[in-house]
Design a protein around this motif. Structure first.
Motif, mmCIF file in Angstrom:
data_model
loop_
_atom_site.group_PDB
_atom_site.id
_atom_site.type_symbol
_atom_site.label_atom_id
_atom_site.label_comp_id
_atom_site.label_asym_id
_atom_site.label_seq_id
_atom_site.Cartn_x
_atom_site.Cartn_y
_atom_site.Cartn_z
ATOM 1 N N LEU A 1 0.834 -1.205 0.000
ATOM 2 C CA LEU A 1 0.000 0.000 0.000
ATOM 3 C C LEU A 1 0.865 1.250 0.000
ATOM 4 N N LEU A 2 1.875 1.266 0.868
ATOM 5 C CA LEU A 2 2.749 2.438 0.952
ATOM 6 C C LEU A 2 3.493 2.681 -0.351
ATOM 7 N N ASP A 3 3.829 1.618 -1.063
ATOM 8 C CA ASP A 3 4.545 1.754 -2.331
ATOM 9 C C ASP A 3 3.751 2.564 -3.343
ATOM 10 N N LEU A 4 2.437 2.567 -3.209
ATOM 11 C CA LEU A 4 1.596 3.296 -4.164
ATOM 12 C C LEU A 4 0.944 4.527 -3.551
ATOM 13 N N ALA A 5 0.583 4.458 -2.265
ATOM 14 C CA ALA A 5 -0.204 5.530 -1.654
ATOM 15 C C ALA A 5 0.636 6.559 -0.928
ATOM 16 N N SER A 6 1.896 6.240 -0.624
ATOM 17 C CA SER A 6 2.732 7.154 0.146
ATOM 18 C C SER A 6 3.398 8.175 -0.787
ATOM 19 N N ASP A 7 4.445 8.824 -0.303
ATOM 20 C CA ASP A 7 5.223 9.743 -1.132
ATOM 21 C C ASP A 7 6.706 9.462 -0.910
ATOM 22 N N GLU A 8 7.516 9.923 -1.839
ATOM 23 C CA GLU A 8 8.941 9.589 -1.800
ATOM 24 C C GLU A 8 9.623 10.118 -0.541
ATOM 25 N N ALA A 9 9.241 11.301 -0.083
ATOM 26 C CA ALA A 9 9.872 11.889 1.092
ATOM 27 C C ALA A 9 9.634 11.034 2.339
ATOM 28 N N THR A 10 8.419 10.525 2.488
ATOM 29 C CA THR A 10 8.086 9.708 3.653
ATOM 30 C C THR A 10 8.673 8.314 3.531
ATOM 31 N N LEU A 11 8.557 7.728 2.333
ATOM 32 C CA LEU A 11 8.966 6.348 2.127
ATOM 33 C C LEU A 11 10.484 6.200 2.013
ATOM 34 N N ASP B 1 6.402 -1.308 -7.483
ATOM 35 C CA ASP B 1 5.716 -2.549 -7.832
ATOM 36 C C ASP B 1 5.104 -2.475 -9.232
ATOM 37 N N LEU B 2 4.512 -1.333 -9.555
ATOM 38 C CA LEU B 2 3.941 -1.167 -10.903
ATOM 39 C C LEU B 2 5.020 -1.303 -11.971
ATOM 40 N N ARG B 3 6.188 -0.751 -11.701
ATOM 41 C CA ARG B 3 7.279 -0.801 -12.679
ATOM 42 C C ARG B 3 7.828 -2.210 -12.846
ATOM 43 N N GLU C 1 -7.488 -0.058 -18.724
ATOM 44 C CA GLU C 1 -6.405 0.926 -18.676
ATOM 45 C C GLU C 1 -5.333 0.505 -17.669
ATOM 46 N N VAL C 2 -5.762 0.038 -16.506
ATOM 47 C CA VAL C 2 -4.807 -0.367 -15.465
ATOM 48 C C VAL C 2 -4.003 -1.578 -15.929
ATOM 49 N N ARG C 3 -4.662 -2.515 -16.598
ATOM 50 C CA ARG C 3 -3.950 -3.696 -17.109
ATOM 51 C C ARG C 3 -2.885 -3.284 -18.134
ATOM 52 N N GLU C 4 -3.205 -2.337 -18.985
ATOM 53 C CA GLU C 4 -2.219 -1.857 -19.962
ATOM 54 C C GLU C 4 -1.003 -1.251 -19.267
ATOM 55 N N ILE C 5 -1.248 -0.471 -18.212
ATOM 56 C CA ILE C 5 -0.147 0.141 -17.462
ATOM 57 C C ILE C 5 0.713 -0.940 -16.810
ATOM 58 N N LEU C 6 0.067 -1.947 -16.241
ATOM 59 C CA LEU C 6 0.798 -3.058 -15.626
ATOM 60 C C LEU C 6 1.654 -3.781 -16.653
ATOM 61 N N GLU C 7 1.080 -4.072 -17.795
ATOM 62 C CA GLU C 7 1.772 -4.877 -18.790
ATOM 63 C C GLU C 7 2.923 -4.134 -19.451
ATOM 64 N N ARG C 8 2.876 -2.792 -19.448
ATOM 65 C CA ARG C 8 4.024 -2.043 -19.975
ATOM 66 C C ARG C 8 4.942 -1.588 -18.842
ATOM 67 N N ARG C 9 4.705 -2.127 -17.641
ATOM 68 C CA ARG C 9 5.540 -1.842 -16.455
ATOM 69 C C ARG C 9 5.603 -0.350 -16.140
ATOM 70 N N ALA C 10 4.470 0.337 -16.280
ATOM 71 C CA ALA C 10 4.368 1.764 -15.962
ATOM 72 C C ALA C 10 5.505 2.555 -16.604
ATOM 73 N N ALA D 1 5.481 8.212 -18.901
ATOM 74 C CA ALA D 1 5.383 9.288 -17.913
ATOM 75 C C ALA D 1 3.930 9.451 -17.467
ATOM 76 N N GLY D 2 3.717 9.543 -16.178
ATOM 77 C CA GLY D 2 2.375 9.737 -15.652
ATOM 78 C C GLY D 2 1.623 8.461 -15.338
ATOM 79 N N ASP D 3 2.203 7.298 -15.655
ATOM 80 C CA ASP D 3 1.501 6.035 -15.397
ATOM 81 C C ASP D 3 1.230 5.818 -13.914
ATOM 82 N N VAL D 4 2.250 6.017 -13.094
ATOM 83 C CA VAL D 4 2.082 5.795 -11.655
ATOM 84 C C VAL D 4 1.071 6.788 -11.082
ATOM 85 N N ALA D 5 1.184 8.047 -11.496
ATOM 86 C CA ALA D 5 0.254 9.069 -11.013
ATOM 87 C C ALA D 5 -1.178 8.740 -11.414
ATOM 88 N N ARG D 6 -1.348 8.206 -12.612
ATOM 89 C CA ARG D 6 -2.699 7.847 -13.084
ATOM 90 C C ARG D 6 -3.300 6.728 -12.235
#
Length: 315
Positions: A207-217, A224-226, A245-254, A257-262
């Protein structure tokens, strides 16, 4: 009554003793492991479980705690190589410093030391450690297989995180019962506690890998998406109207640009983060409930607190 301080200082001494080698590179990797420290969650669980079972001191407790930590550390040495990781706990990874062969063989050296430690303990512990090591390997390979074949499912995810984290925390919590020859119901209680706590622990990491921020983490988010990994919040999105859309992002390993944010935006829109937190809390409650068969004690309370507070961890 307050729980006496856990003997982690004695653990650190014994860890260094076990890792001594006449080969300098192995010695250096061992020293890095000892110096890196960390939270020492698994050794702490060994000591807490022993205390909760009524053993306030045991002649083999330090060796058991070291064996659990070495199994964990060996898996991390191998993981860093597989994941091509540059750093671990803020330090350059062993294979970056010394090369692949040294890193892998040092991990194997740690596993051999585990066997030496176990040779002086009840035979059932050797089997438990062997089964845990096998499950760790299966979980790691399954993770690659799922990403390669896009076999995203809750069942596969749970099996992956069971091998990645759950079984080792289960071992740390239940190995003391095997060492003491505790009643089956107490052994099962600690196994259930360790597994559920371990699953909650890994879900919180995911969860933190996606919901947190770089400064905190302390590292970039979206790792994980990458790597093409569908964690619990992402799996919730694969059941939503935006699944394609999410499956496409997963399959191209995010890779765009903007995949993780999306994905973060979609996770918030579909309450995927909230659903993940609810599941972490559910697993934590199951862990706490399992301990009800143990007699009340400060050690049991500490075990319960570790599981209960997991959902509040920020890194």
């Amino acid at each position: 009554m307050n729980l006496p301080a856990l003997p982690l200082d004695r653990f650190e001494v014994r860890l260094r003793e076990v890792l001594r080698s006449r080969v300098e590179f192995i010695e250096l990797i061992g020293e890095d492991l000892a110096a890196a420290g960390g939270k020492r969650v698994r050794p702490s669980l060994v000591y807490l479980a022993l205390r909760a079972l009524g053993a306030h001191q045991h002649p083999q407790e330090h060796d058991l705690a070291v064996a659990v930590e070495l199994l964990h550390s060996a898996s991390l040495l191998h993981d860093d190589l597989l994941d091509n990781a540059d750093t671990r706990r803020g330090q350059v990874t062993a294979f970056r410093r010394f090369g692949n062969v040294v890193s892998v063989m040092s991990g194997d050296y740690m596993l051999s030391k585990v066997l030496v430690l176990l040779s002086a303990m009840p035979q059932c512990l050797t089997r438990a450690f062997g089964e845990t090591a096998a499950a760790i390997c299966e979980g790691e390979v399954l993770q690659f297989q799922v990403a390669a074949y896009s076999e995203y499912s809750d069942a596969n995810y749970l099996e992956i995180i069971r091998g990645k984290t759950g079984v080792l925390i289960e071992l740390a919590a239940s190995a003391p019962a095997l060492l003491l020859g505790s009643p089956p119901e107490q052994l099962q209680a600690l196994r259930t506690y360790g597994l559920e706590y371990g699953l909650a622990f890994q879900m919180q990491d995911d969860l933190l890998d996606l919901a947190s921020d770089e400064a905190t983490l302390g590292k970039p988010i979206g790792g994980d998406l990458r790597e093409g990994k569908a964690t619990f919040p992402v799996l919730r999105l694969l059941d939503s109207r935006d699944a394609a859309e999410v499956r496409e992002i997963l399959e191209r390993r995010a890779a765009q640009a903007g995949d993780v944010a999306r994905v973060r935006v979609l996770a918030a829109e579909h309450d995927a983060f909230a659903a993940t937190r609810a599941e972490i809390e559910r697993r934590s409650r199951l862990a706490v409930q399992a301990l009800s068969v143990l007699p009340p004690s400060p050690a049991r309370e500490r075990l319960e607190a570790l599981a209960t507070l997991e959902a509040q961890r920020v890194k």
